[in-house]
Write an enzyme that holds these catalytic residues in place. Structure first.
Site, mmCIF file in Angstrom:
data_model
loop_
_atom_site.group_PDB
_atom_site.id
_atom_site.type_symbol
_atom_site.label_atom_id
_atom_site.label_comp_id
_atom_site.label_asym_id
_atom_site.label_seq_id
_atom_site.Cartn_x
_atom_site.Cartn_y
_atom_site.Cartn_z
ATOM 1 N N LYS A 116 0.812 -1.214 0.000
ATOM 2 C CA LYS A 116 0.000 0.000 0.000
ATOM 3 C C LYS A 116 0.851 1.272 0.000
ATOM 4 C CE LYS A 116 -3.721 -2.177 2.674
ATOM 5 N NZ LYS A 116 -5.076 -2.230 2.151
ATOM 6 N N LYS A 158 -2.238 1.221 9.069
ATOM 7 C CA LYS A 158 -2.510 0.123 8.136
ATOM 8 C C LYS A 158 -1.238 -0.643 7.834
ATOM 9 C CE LYS A 158 -6.125 2.057 5.155
ATOM 10 N NZ LYS A 158 -6.474 2.372 3.760
ATOM 11 N N GLY A 164 -7.890 -7.377 3.593
ATOM 12 C CA GLY A 164 -8.943 -7.969 4.409
ATOM 13 C C GLY A 164 -9.049 -7.347 5.792
ATOM 14 N N GLY A 165 -8.619 -6.086 5.915
ATOM 15 C CA GLY A 165 -8.782 -5.398 7.191
ATOM 16 C C GLY A 165 -7.769 -5.804 8.255
ATOM 17 N N HIS A 208 -16.968 4.031 0.793
ATOM 18 C CA HIS A 208 -16.016 3.270 -0.010
ATOM 19 C C HIS A 208 -16.600 3.210 -1.421
ATOM 20 C CE1 HIS A 208 -13.351 -0.423 -0.759
ATOM 21 N NE2 HIS A 208 -14.118 -0.327 -1.828
ATOM 22 N N HIS A 234 -14.735 -3.480 8.163
ATOM 23 C CA HIS A 234 -13.972 -3.286 6.925
ATOM 24 C C HIS A 234 -14.184 -4.407 5.921
ATOM 25 C CE1 HIS A 234 -12.292 -0.056 9.140
ATOM 26 N NE2 HIS A 234 -11.553 -0.816 9.913
ATOM 27 N N ARG A 296 -7.005 -7.704 -9.619
ATOM 28 C CA ARG A 296 -7.679 -8.980 -9.919
ATOM 29 C C ARG A 296 -9.149 -8.673 -10.166
ATOM 30 N NH1 ARG A 296 -10.439 -8.860 -5.039
ATOM 31 N NH2 ARG A 296 -9.165 -8.217 -3.288
HETATM 32 P P1 ADP Z 1 -8.100 -3.856 2.681
HETATM 33 O O1 ADP Z 1 -6.748 -4.147 2.144
HETATM 34 O O2 ADP Z 1 -8.401 -4.556 3.934
HETATM 35 O O3 ADP Z 1 -9.159 -3.930 1.651
HETATM 36 P P2 ADP Z 1 -8.379 -0.967 2.515
HETATM 37 O O4 ADP Z 1 -7.233 -0.023 2.621
HETATM 38 O O5 ADP Z 1 -8.936 -1.205 1.162
HETATM 39 O O6 ADP Z 1 -7.956 -2.344 3.186
HETATM 40 O O7 ADP Z 1 -9.529 -0.464 3.497
HETATM 41 C C1 ADP Z 1 -10.627 -1.284 3.828
HETATM 42 C C2 ADP Z 1 -11.711 -0.459 4.485
HETATM 43 O O8 ADP Z 1 -11.222 0.256 5.630
HETATM 44 C C3 ADP Z 1 -12.306 0.616 3.608
HETATM 45 O O9 ADP Z 1 -13.283 0.124 2.757
HETATM 46 C C4 ADP Z 1 -12.851 1.588 4.645
HETATM 47 O O10 ADP Z 1 -14.044 1.113 5.186
HETATM 48 C C5 ADP Z 1 -11.821 1.538 5.737
HETATM 49 N N1 ADP Z 1 -10.801 2.589 5.567
HETATM 50 C C6 ADP Z 1 -9.655 2.464 4.887
HETATM 51 N N2 ADP Z 1 -8.943 3.605 4.897
HETATM 52 C C7 ADP Z 1 -9.661 4.476 5.625
HETATM 53 C C8 ADP Z 1 -9.454 5.850 6.033
HETATM 54 N N3 ADP Z 1 -8.364 6.527 5.712
HETATM 55 N N4 ADP Z 1 -10.403 6.429 6.778
HETATM 56 C C9 ADP Z 1 -11.509 5.742 7.141
HETATM 57 N N5 ADP Z 1 -11.750 4.474 6.803
HETATM 58 C C10 ADP Z 1 -10.844 3.831 6.052
HETATM 59 P P1 ADP Z 2 -12.758 -7.579 -1.273
HETATM 60 O O1 ADP Z 2 -12.862 -8.099 -2.668
HETATM 61 O O2 ADP Z 2 -14.068 -7.572 -0.592
HETATM 62 O O3 ADP Z 2 -11.983 -6.290 -1.179
HETATM 63 P P2 ADP Z 2 -10.542 -8.892 0.066
HETATM 64 O O4 ADP Z 2 -9.597 -8.040 -0.672
HETATM 65 O O5 ADP Z 2 -10.496 -8.893 1.525
HETATM 66 O O6 ADP Z 2 -12.044 -8.636 -0.374
HETATM 67 O O7 ADP Z 2 -10.424 -10.391 -0.414
HETATM 68 C C1 ADP Z 2 -10.957 -10.741 -1.634
HETATM 69 C C2 ADP Z 2 -11.726 -11.983 -1.525
HETATM 70 O O8 ADP Z 2 -10.843 -13.053 -1.593
HETATM 71 C C3 ADP Z 2 -12.479 -12.156 -0.224
HETATM 72 O O9 ADP Z 2 -13.773 -11.656 -0.279
HETATM 73 C C4 ADP Z 2 -12.498 -13.626 -0.009
HETATM 74 O O10 ADP Z 2 -13.687 -14.222 -0.477
HETATM 75 C C5 ADP Z 2 -11.346 -14.095 -0.826
HETATM 76 N N1 ADP Z 2 -10.288 -14.489 0.029
HETATM 77 C C6 ADP Z 2 -9.620 -13.750 0.915
HETATM 78 N N2 ADP Z 2 -8.684 -14.467 1.523
HETATM 79 C C7 ADP Z 2 -8.749 -15.690 0.978
HETATM 80 C C8 ADP Z 2 -8.022 -16.889 1.163
HETATM 81 N N3 ADP Z 2 -7.033 -16.987 2.050
HETATM 82 N N4 ADP Z 2 -8.368 -17.935 0.426
HETATM 83 C C9 ADP Z 2 -9.360 -17.861 -0.466
HETATM 84 N N5 ADP Z 2 -10.076 -16.778 -0.689
HETATM 85 C C10 ADP Z 2 -9.775 -15.703 0.015
HETATM 86 MG MG MG Z 3 -9.502 -2.879 0.101
#
Ligand code: ADP
Ligand code: ADP
Ligand code: MG
Length: 644
Positions: A116, A158, A164-165, A208, A234, A296
Site C-alpha cells: 500500500k 494500516k 482484508g482489514g 467506499h 472493513h 484482480r
Molecule cells: P483492505 O486491504 O483490507 O481492503 P483498505 O485499505 O482497502 O484495506 O480499506 C478497507 C476499508 O477500511 C475501507 O473500505 C474503509 O471502510 C476503511 N478505511 C480504509 N482507509 C480508511 C481511512 N483513511 N479512513 C476511514 N476508513 C478507512
Molecule cells: P474484497 O474483494 O471484498 O476487497 P478482500 O480483498 O479482503 O475482499 O479479499 C478478496 C476476496 O478473496 C475475499 O472476499 C475472499 O472471499 C477471498 N479471500 C480472501 N482471503 C482468501 C483466502 N485466504 N483464500 C481464499 N479466498 C480468500
Molecule cells: Mg480494500
C-alpha cells in the site's frame, strides 16, 4: 482465443469463470483439494486435477502443483480468480516461465500495487489524490507517533502488506498510539510476514467507492463505480452500482483518476481502484482519495456486469489472449442499478462467527443472478471462506433493484447451517440504506437493530410442526385430497405440539402457549385467517419454514442430550478455524480473562480467554491445528484435581 484454460481457484469464483468459458467454447480444467473432491466447480469443469490436502497451503496455494496440472492437461492459460494466488507476483512469474499465460496483470504491475505504501507513492506521482498520511520507510515508533500528530487524530494505522482489514487499527487519541501500533505490527507480521505500517488520516463517516478498470497494457477504460460502503469491520456485505448520489461530474473525475492509475502501470486485465470518499457534504470531486488497487477480478464484479452488460471474465480471456480492449470509453454506458449481497454461513447473534454444516436444503429464486460454489447436499467446510452464494439483482432504478434484492433474499432457502440471511434482509429494510445514505459506519452504528433476534413467530412454528408431521404437502395429503382426521403429538429437539387434522386442507396445531388454525387455500398457507408467503420444506435435517424469517425444527432424537456442562473448565473452539497460537502449558496458573489461545477464522483473529481462575490441566490442541466448532482446546483443572 485459448482452447483450454485452468482455473486456480475453488467455490463460486471458479464456477463463475467456468460459466463464461463454456459460453465461449473454451475447455476448462479445475483443480481441487481433497476436501473439494465432490464440489460444484469440479463437477462443472471438463477436467479436474487433485492438487493436495484441504489446507490452502497444501493445495490452492501450491503454485508448482497448479502449474504442473496445467502442463499435464494441456491448458494454455491460468485464471487465478480472487484470493489465493491471484495477487502473488512470484506465481505470475512461474506461470510465465512455464510457457503459460496468466489471465491477469503482469507480475510487475502486481508488485507495484502490492504494497500500500509504494502504491500510494506511485499514485501521487501519477496525479491521483491519495489519503493524507505518512507512507515512508522510517518505522521508528517515535517517528511514526510524530507523523500521526502531524496528520492529526483520528488516524488509521494500516499494514503496508495488508488486506482484508488485517493489521488495521483506528487510533483516536495520542496516548493510545503506541499500543495500537504494536498490535497492528504484530498482526501484520503474523498475517503477511511484514510488520511495516503506514499512517493515514481517518476519514470520518466515509464512503467506499471503487472504480472498475480494464486495461490491455497500453490503454485503459473504466466501467464506472461501485459503492461498497455497507461493511462490517472493513469487510463488504452488500455492494451496489452505480453509487447512490453520484454526480456526472464526480464520476468523470473519479473515472479519469482511475484510468490514470491503471495507465501509470500499463495495466492489463481487470482491476479495481478503491477510493475513500468523504460524503458528509454530498459527493464532491475534491473529496475522494486513493486507498489501494486490487489487481484482480473483485468479488463484487457482477454488479458492474449487470449495469454495463459487459462479461468481465470474457474481457479477461480476450485481453489475455492478445486482443485489444473490446470497447472504447464512449461505448460504455450505465443501464439501471444493481445490488449484490454476500450470503455466508455464519452465526450473526454469536458475533458473526463462521459456521459450517451440510446444506440439507438450498434453493434460490429465479429472479436474481446467483453466483454459488455449492449445491444442495454440499458441505460448508471449516477449511475455506464460508460463502454460500452471492445474490445479485438488477432493476431500472435503485429502488426497484433494492426491492428485488429484498425479495430475492426472502425467497432464498437454506437449511443445515446457520446463515446471515436475516441480517441481509434487515439491511435491505434499513431506512438510511433505502434512501442511499450510506457510509462505512452504518452497520456498526445500527448493529443492534440489524441483528436483533426477531420475536419468536409461533405461526411459522405451527407450519413447521405440520411439516414435521408429514402433513405439509397440500396436493398429496391435504388440499383437494382429504386430510384424514387425525390427532397426534409431534416432538422435535426442544419442544412438542399436538396436530389435529380437521378436514380437507385444514388443521390445528397446539403449541405450549398458543393454538393455530391452518388452511391450505388458493395455493398458499393461511394461519389464523391470514395468508402467508411461507413455504414448508422437509429435508434431511428436519423441517424448515421459509419466507422471510426461516425456522427449522429437527426431529427429536432419543439419544440427543443437552451439551455437557463445562463449568468454565473447558475452553471450546467457538467456530471452525485455525489455531494460531496457544499461550499456556499444562500446570500454568491463569486468571479469569487471561489469553489462552488465538484462533483464526474468516480472515480475523479471535482471542480465547480463561472463563475463570485456575490451573491448566491439559492443552488439547496445538498451533497449526485446524479445529471444528466445539473442539476442546484447553482444560482447566477441577478443584480436587488441583488439590491432589
Ligand atoms: P483492505 O486491504 O483490507 O481492503 P483498505 O485499505 O482497502 O484495506 O480499506 C478497507 C476499508 O477500511 C475501507 O473500505 C474503509 O471502510 C476503511 N478505511 C480504509 N482507509 C480508511 C481511512 N483513511 N479512513 C476511514 N476508513 C478507512
Ligand atoms: P474484497 O474483494 O471484498 O476487497 P478482500 O480483498 O479482503 O475482499 O479479499 C478478496 C476476496 O478473496 C475475499 O472476499 C475472499 O472471499 C477471498 N479471500 C480472501 N482471503 C482468501 C483466502 N485466504 N483464500 C481464499 N479466498 C480468500
Ligand atoms: Mg480494500
Amino acid at each position: 482465443m485459448f482452447e483450454k484454460i485452468l482455473i486456480a481457484n475453488r467455490g463460486e469464483i471458479a464456477a463463475r469463470v467456468i460459466d463464461t468459458c463454456r459460453r465461449m467454447g473454451v475447455a476448462t480444467v479445475a483443480v481441487y483439494s481433497e476436501a473439494d473432491a465432490a464440489s460444484r466447480h469440479v463437477a462443472m469443469a471438463d477436467e479436474a486435477v487433485l492438487i493436495g490436502g484441504p489446507a490452502p497451503r497444501d493445495s490452492y496455494l501450491r503454485g508448482d502443483a497448479i502449474i504442473q496440472a496445467a502442463l499435464d492437461t494441456g491448458a494454455q492459460a491460468i485464471h487465478p480468480g480472487y484470493g489465493f494466488l491471484s495477487e502473488n507476483p512470484d506465481f505470475v512469474d512461474a506461470v510465465t516461465d512455464a510457457g503459460l499465460v496468466f489471465i491477469g496483470p503482469t507480475a510487475d504491475a502486481i508488485r507495484k500495487m502490492g504494497l500500500k505504501d509504494a502504491a500510494k507513492a506511485l499514485m501521487e506521482q501519477a496525479g491521483v489524490p491519495v489519503v493524507p498520511g505518512y507512507h515512508g520507510a522510517d518505522q521508528d515508533p517515535a517517528h511514526l507517533a510524530r507523523q500521526a500528530e502531524r496528520i492529526g487524530y483520528p488516524v488509521l494505522i494500516k499494514a503496508v502488506a495488508g488486506g482484508g482489514g488485517k493489521g488495521m487499527r483506528l487510533v483516536e487519541r495520542p496516548q493510545d498510539f503506541q499500543d495500537a501500533l504494536a498490535s497492528a505490527q504484530g498482526e501484520a507480521q503474523t498475517a503477511f510476514g511484514n510488520p511495516a505500517v503506514l499512517i493515514e488520516k481517518y476519514i470520518q463517516q466515509p464512503r467506499h467507492i471503487e472504480v472498475q478498470v480494464f486495461g490491455d497494457g497500453t490503454r485503459a477504460v473504466h466501467l464506472f463505480e461501485r459503492d461498497c460502503s455497507l461493511q462490517r469491520r472493513h469487510q463488504k456485505v452488500i455492494e451496489e452500482a452505480p453509487a447512490p448520489g453520484m454526480t456526472p461530474e464526480m464520476r468523470k473525475v473519479m473515472g479519469a483518476a482511475a484510468v490514470r492509475a491503471a495507465e501509470a502501470i500499463r495495466y492489463r486485465g481487470a482491476g479495481t481502484i478503491e477510493f475513500i470518499v468523504d460524503g458528509s457534504d454530498g459527493l464532491r470531486p475534491d473529496r475522494f482519495w486513493f486507498m489501494e488497487m486490487n489487481t484482480r477480478l473483485q468479488v463484487e464484479h457482477p454488479v458492474t456486469e449487470l449495469i454495463t452488460g459487459v462479461d468481465l471474465v470474457e474481457w479477461q480471456l480476450r485481453v489475455a489472449s492478445g486482443e485489444f480492449l473490446p470497447k472504447r470509453q464512449e461505448d460504455l454506458h450505465i443501464n439501471g442499478h444493481a445490488f449484490e449481497a454476500r450470503l455466508y454461513a455464519e452465526d450473526v447473534p454469536a458475533g458473526f462467527l463462521p459456521a459450517t454444516g451440510q446444506l440439507a436444503h438450498l434453493a434460490f429464486p429465479e429472479t436474481a443472478r446467483i453466483e454459488t460454489g455449492v449445491r444442495p447436499g454440499d458441505t460448508i467446510s471449516p477449511w475455506y471462506d464460508p460463502m454460500i452464494a452471492k445474490i445479485v439483482t438488477h432493476g431500472a432504478t435503485r429502488a426497484i433493484a433494492l426491492r428485488a434484492l429484498e425479495s430475492a433474499l426472502v425467497d432464498t432457502e437454506v437449511a443445515g447451517t446457520t446463515t446471515n440471511l436475516e441480517f441481509l434482509i434487515a439491511l435491505t429494510r434499513h431506512p438510511g440504506f433505502r434512501k442511499g445514505q450510506v457510509d462505512t459506519g452504518l452497520i456498526g452504528r445500527d448493529l443492534e437493530t440489524l441483528t436483533a433476534a426477531a420475536a419468536p413467530d409461533p405461526r411459522a412454528r405451527a407450519l413447521a410442526v405440520l411439516g414435521l408431521a408429514g402433513l405439509d404437502d397440500p396436493n398429496v395429503r391435504g388440499g383437494i385430497t382429504l386430510w384424514q382426521p387425525l390427532r397426534r403429538t409431534v416432538a422435535w429437539q426442544g419442544g412438542q405440539a399436538v396436530v389435529e387434522v380437521l378436514g380437507p386442507g385444514a388443521a390445528r396445531v397446539t403449541l405450549d402457549d398458543s393454538s393455530h388454525d391452518i388452511l391450505w387455500r388458493g395455493d398458499r398457507w393461511w394461519v389464523d385467517g391470514s395468508p402467508r408467503r411461507s413455504r414448508i420444506i422437509n429435508h434431511a435435517a428436519g423441517t424448515s419454514v421459509f419466507g422471510g424469517r426461516s425456522l427449522t425444527l429437527v426431529p427429536a432424537d432419543p439419544l440427543d442430550r443437552a451439551g455437557a456442562e463445562t463449568g468454565g473448565g473447558l475452553t471450546l473452539s467457538p467456530m471452525p478455524g485455525l489455531v494460531k497460537a496457544i499461550f499456556v502449558a499444562a500446570g500454568d496458573q491463569v486468571a479469569a480473562g487471561d489469553r489462552l489461545a488465538v484462533l483464526e477464522a474468516m480472515k480475523m483473529e479471535h482471542t480465547l480467554t480463561a472463563a475463570r481462575d485456575g490451573t491448566v490441566a491439559e492443552v488439547l490442541a496445538s498451533a497449526g491445528d485446524q479445529v471444528e466448532a466445539g473442539a476442546p482446546l484447553i482444560r482447566l483443572a477441577e478443584d480436587e484435581e488441583t488439590a491432589a
